[in-house]
Structure formats: structure tokens, C-alpha cells
Motif scaffolding. Structure first.
Motif, PDB file in Angstrom:
ATOM      1  N   ILE A   6      21.320 -17.756  19.515  1.00  0.00           N
ATOM      2  CA  ILE A   6      22.594 -17.066  19.715  1.00  0.00           C
ATOM      3  C   ILE A   6      23.753 -18.045  19.586  1.00  0.00           C
ATOM      4  O   ILE A   6      24.746 -17.755  18.913  1.00  0.00           O
ATOM      5  CB  ILE A   6      22.604 -16.348  21.075  1.00  0.00           C
ATOM      6  CG1 ILE A   6      21.573 -15.209  21.050  1.00  0.00           C
ATOM      7  CG2 ILE A   6      23.992 -15.823  21.418  1.00  0.00           C
ATOM      8  CD1 ILE A   6      21.331 -14.545  22.369  1.00  0.00           C
ATOM      9  N   ARG A   7      23.632 -19.235  20.194  1.00  0.00           N
ATOM     10  CA  ARG A   7      24.681 -20.246  20.073  1.00  0.00           C
ATOM     11  C   ARG A   7      24.892 -20.634  18.620  1.00  0.00           C
ATOM     12  O   ARG A   7      26.023 -20.740  18.144  1.00  0.00           O
ATOM     13  CB  ARG A   7      24.333 -21.490  20.895  1.00  0.00           C
ATOM     14  CG  ARG A   7      24.622 -21.359  22.360  1.00  0.00           C
ATOM     15  CD  ARG A   7      24.550 -22.706  23.055  1.00  0.00           C
ATOM     16  NE  ARG A   7      23.267 -23.374  22.871  1.00  0.00           N
ATOM     17  CZ  ARG A   7      22.233 -23.273  23.703  1.00  0.00           C
ATOM     18  NH1 ARG A   7      22.332 -22.537  24.787  1.00  0.00           N
ATOM     19  NH2 ARG A   7      21.119 -23.910  23.455  1.00  0.00           N
ATOM     20  N   HIS A   8      23.802 -20.815  17.889  1.00  0.00           N
ATOM     21  CA  HIS A   8      23.893 -21.184  16.482  1.00  0.00           C
ATOM     22  C   HIS A   8      24.588 -20.089  15.676  1.00  0.00           C
ATOM     23  O   HIS A   8      25.446 -20.369  14.832  1.00  0.00           O
ATOM     24  CB  HIS A   8      22.496 -21.462  15.925  1.00  0.00           C
ATOM     25  CG  HIS A   8      22.505 -21.874  14.488  1.00  0.00           C
ATOM     26  ND1 HIS A   8      22.334 -20.977  13.462  1.00  0.00           N
ATOM     27  CD2 HIS A   8      22.681 -23.082  13.911  1.00  0.00           C
ATOM     28  CE1 HIS A   8      22.399 -21.612  12.308  1.00  0.00           C
ATOM     29  NE2 HIS A   8      22.612 -22.896  12.548  1.00  0.00           N
ATOM     30  N   ARG A   9      24.228 -18.843  15.914  1.00  0.00           N
ATOM     31  CA  ARG A   9      24.827 -17.720  15.182  1.00  0.00           C
ATOM     32  C   ARG A   9      26.323 -17.614  15.485  1.00  0.00           C
ATOM     33  O   ARG A   9      27.130 -17.386  14.583  1.00  0.00           O
ATOM     34  CB  ARG A   9      24.108 -16.415  15.533  1.00  0.00           C
ATOM     35  CG  ARG A   9      24.654 -15.213  14.812  1.00  0.00           C
ATOM     36  CD  ARG A   9      24.441 -15.322  13.317  1.00  0.00           C
ATOM     37  NE  ARG A   9      25.034 -14.189  12.659  1.00  0.00           N
ATOM     38  CZ  ARG A   9      25.708 -14.237  11.514  1.00  0.00           C
ATOM     39  NH1 ARG A   9      25.831 -15.364  10.858  1.00  0.00           N
ATOM     40  NH2 ARG A   9      26.229 -13.171  11.002  1.00  0.00           N
ATOM     41  N   LEU A  10      26.714 -17.778  16.755  1.00  0.00           N
ATOM     42  CA  LEU A  10      28.125 -17.695  17.116  1.00  0.00           C
ATOM     43  C   LEU A  10      28.928 -18.829  16.477  1.00  0.00           C
ATOM     44  O   LEU A  10      30.060 -18.624  16.033  1.00  0.00           O
ATOM     45  CB  LEU A  10      28.288 -17.709  18.636  1.00  0.00           C
ATOM     46  CG  LEU A  10      27.816 -16.442  19.350  1.00  0.00           C
ATOM     47  CD1 LEU A  10      27.870 -16.642  20.854  1.00  0.00           C
ATOM     48  CD2 LEU A  10      28.643 -15.245  18.928  1.00  0.00           C
ATOM     49  N   LYS A  11      28.346 -20.021  16.416  1.00  0.00           N
ATOM     50  CA  LYS A  11      29.025 -21.143  15.756  1.00  0.00           C
ATOM     51  C   LYS A  11      29.177 -20.871  14.268  1.00  0.00           C
ATOM     52  O   LYS A  11      30.216 -21.170  13.672  1.00  0.00           O
ATOM     53  CB  LYS A  11      28.259 -22.445  15.974  1.00  0.00           C
ATOM     54  CG  LYS A  11      28.394 -22.967  17.382  1.00  0.00           C
ATOM     55  CD  LYS A  11      27.617 -24.255  17.554  1.00  0.00           C
ATOM     56  CE  LYS A  11      27.677 -24.727  18.989  1.00  0.00           C
ATOM     57  NZ  LYS A  11      26.917 -25.957  19.194  1.00  0.00           N
ATOM     58  N   THR A  12      28.153 -20.291  13.650  1.00  0.00           N
ATOM     59  CA  THR A  12      28.218 -19.945  12.227  1.00  0.00           C
ATOM     60  C   THR A  12      29.308 -18.909  11.965  1.00  0.00           C
ATOM     61  O   THR A  12      30.077 -19.035  11.012  1.00  0.00           O
ATOM     62  CB  THR A  12      26.858 -19.402  11.747  1.00  0.00           C
ATOM     63  OG1 THR A  12      25.846 -20.367  12.020  1.00  0.00           O
ATOM     64  CG2 THR A  12      26.877 -19.092  10.266  1.00  0.00           C
ATOM     65  N   ILE A  13      29.398 -17.899  12.820  1.00  0.00           N
ATOM     66  CA  ILE A  13      30.423 -16.871  12.683  1.00  0.00           C
ATOM     67  C   ILE A  13      31.806 -17.493  12.825  1.00  0.00           C
ATOM     68  O   ILE A  13      32.719 -17.180  12.058  1.00  0.00           O
ATOM     69  CB  ILE A  13      30.216 -15.753  13.727  1.00  0.00           C
ATOM     70  CG1 ILE A  13      28.965 -14.941  13.371  1.00  0.00           C
ATOM     71  CG2 ILE A  13      31.439 -14.844  13.819  1.00  0.00           C
ATOM     72  CD1 ILE A  13      28.531 -13.973  14.449  1.00  0.00           C
ATOM     73  N   ALA A  14      31.967 -18.383  13.782  1.00  0.00           N
ATOM     74  CA  ALA A  14      33.267 -19.034  13.991  1.00  0.00           C
ATOM     75  C   ALA A  14      33.664 -19.847  12.768  1.00  0.00           C
ATOM     76  O   ALA A  14      34.823 -19.825  12.351  1.00  0.00           O
ATOM     77  CB  ALA A  14      33.211 -19.914  15.228  1.00  0.00           C
ATOM     78  N   LYS A  15      32.721 -20.567  12.177  1.00  0.00           N
ATOM     79  CA  LYS A  15      33.020 -21.362  10.984  1.00  0.00           C
ATOM     80  C   LYS A  15      33.406 -20.464   9.811  1.00  0.00           C
ATOM     81  O   LYS A  15      34.338 -20.758   9.078  1.00  0.00           O
ATOM     82  CB  LYS A  15      31.825 -22.230  10.597  1.00  0.00           C
ATOM     83  CG  LYS A  15      31.621 -23.410  11.505  1.00  0.00           C
ATOM     84  CD  LYS A  15      30.433 -24.222  11.069  1.00  0.00           C
ATOM     85  CE  LYS A  15      30.150 -25.352  12.037  1.00  0.00           C
ATOM     86  NZ  LYS A  15      28.955 -26.105  11.658  1.00  0.00           N
ATOM     87  N   GLN A  16      32.686 -19.370   9.611  1.00  0.00           N
ATOM     88  CA  GLN A  16      32.988 -18.439   8.528  1.00  0.00           C
ATOM     89  C   GLN A  16      34.364 -17.832   8.715  1.00  0.00           C
ATOM     90  O   GLN A  16      35.114 -17.683   7.764  1.00  0.00           O
ATOM     91  CB  GLN A  16      31.954 -17.319   8.468  1.00  0.00           C
ATOM     92  CG  GLN A  16      30.607 -17.744   7.977  1.00  0.00           C
ATOM     93  CD  GLN A  16      29.580 -16.625   8.068  1.00  0.00           C
ATOM     94  OE1 GLN A  16      29.847 -15.578   8.639  1.00  0.00           O
ATOM     95  NE2 GLN A  16      28.402 -16.859   7.526  1.00  0.00           N
ATOM     96  N   ASN A  17      34.697 -17.494   9.942  1.00  0.00           N
ATOM     97  CA  ASN A  17      35.984 -16.875  10.231  1.00  0.00           C
ATOM     98  C   ASN A  17      37.121 -17.853   9.967  1.00  0.00           C
ATOM     99  O   ASN A  17      38.161 -17.468   9.454  1.00  0.00           O
ATOM    100  CB  ASN A  17      36.025 -16.386  11.684  1.00  0.00           C
ATOM    101  CG  ASN A  17      37.120 -15.382  11.912  1.00  0.00           C
ATOM    102  OD1 ASN A  17      37.570 -14.739  10.977  1.00  0.00           O
ATOM    103  ND2 ASN A  17      37.556 -15.255  13.130  1.00  0.00           N
ATOM    104  N   CYS A  18      36.935 -19.114  10.280  1.00  0.00           N
ATOM    105  CA  CYS A  18      37.973 -20.123  10.044  1.00  0.00           C
ATOM    106  C   CYS A  18      38.161 -20.369   8.548  1.00  0.00           C
ATOM    107  O   CYS A  18      39.266 -20.649   8.100  1.00  0.00           O
ATOM    108  CB  CYS A  18      37.629 -21.434  10.745  1.00  0.00           C
ATOM    109  SG  CYS A  18      37.840 -21.339  12.526  1.00  0.00           S
ATOM    110  N   ARG A  19      37.111 -20.290   7.783  1.00  0.00           N
ATOM    111  CA  ARG A  19      37.213 -20.498   6.339  1.00  0.00           C
ATOM    112  C   ARG A  19      37.936 -19.351   5.654  1.00  0.00           C
ATOM    113  O   ARG A  19      38.661 -19.545   4.703  1.00  0.00           O
ATOM    114  CB  ARG A  19      35.823 -20.650   5.722  1.00  0.00           C
ATOM    115  CG  ARG A  19      35.175 -21.956   6.062  1.00  0.00           C
ATOM    116  CD  ARG A  19      33.838 -22.065   5.387  1.00  0.00           C
ATOM    117  NE  ARG A  19      33.100 -23.184   5.956  1.00  0.00           N
ATOM    118  CZ  ARG A  19      31.805 -23.330   5.879  1.00  0.00           C
ATOM    119  NH1 ARG A  19      31.079 -22.423   5.259  1.00  0.00           N
ATOM    120  NH2 ARG A  19      31.212 -24.359   6.418  1.00  0.00           N
ATOM    121  N   LYS A  20      37.700 -18.126   6.128  1.00  0.00           N
ATOM    122  CA  LYS A  20      38.303 -16.956   5.499  1.00  0.00           C
ATOM    123  C   LYS A  20      39.797 -16.879   5.775  1.00  0.00           C
ATOM    124  O   LYS A  20      40.558 -16.393   4.973  1.00  0.00           O
ATOM    125  CB  LYS A  20      37.626 -15.672   5.985  1.00  0.00           C
ATOM    126  CG  LYS A  20      36.233 -15.501   5.418  1.00  0.00           C
ATOM    127  CD  LYS A  20      35.618 -14.206   5.860  1.00  0.00           C
ATOM    128  CE  LYS A  20      34.232 -14.055   5.281  1.00  0.00           C
ATOM    129  NZ  LYS A  20      33.583 -12.822   5.723  1.00  0.00           N
TER     130      LYS A  20
END
Length: 53
Positions: free
Chosen positions: A19-33
Motif C-alpha cells: 500500500i505504501r509503495h502504491r501510494l508513493k507511485t500515485i504521488a509521483k505520477q500525479n506530480c509528473r502530470k
């Protein structure tokens, strides 16, 4: 790990590290977009197309 997305919510089911890994991935994707330094889960859910939900 499983991920369920409804209108304004997301449910993640899995081990804590998954879950921590998935949330970090989502945060990174959101910052890139967007050029915002911080994005919220609500922003992420709002960006998903109906097919991804």
C-alpha cells in the motif's frame, strides 16, 4: 494487492509495504502530470477516466 476505485474514494487491500509503495507511485505520477508540488488523492481520482474506475 487489490485496488478498488469508486466515485470519490479508493480502497487498497494488501500488505502495508504494498500500500505504501502504491501510494508513493500515485504521488509521483500525479506530480509528473501537473506542475504542482503536492497532489491529493482526490486530484488523482478526479483525473481517472470512467474506464479506469
Amino acid at each position: 494487492m487489490k485496488q478498488y476505485i469508486a466515485a470519490n474514494q479508493m480502497t487498497l487491500v494488501g500488505k502495508a509495504w504494498e500500500i505504501r509503495h502504491r501510494l508513493k507511485t500515485i504521488a509521483k505520477q500525479n506530480c509528473r502530470k501537473s506542475f504542482k508540488s503536492s497532489g491529493t488523492l482526490g486530484d488523482y481520482l478526479g483525473q481517472l477516466s470512467p474506464r479506469e474506475r
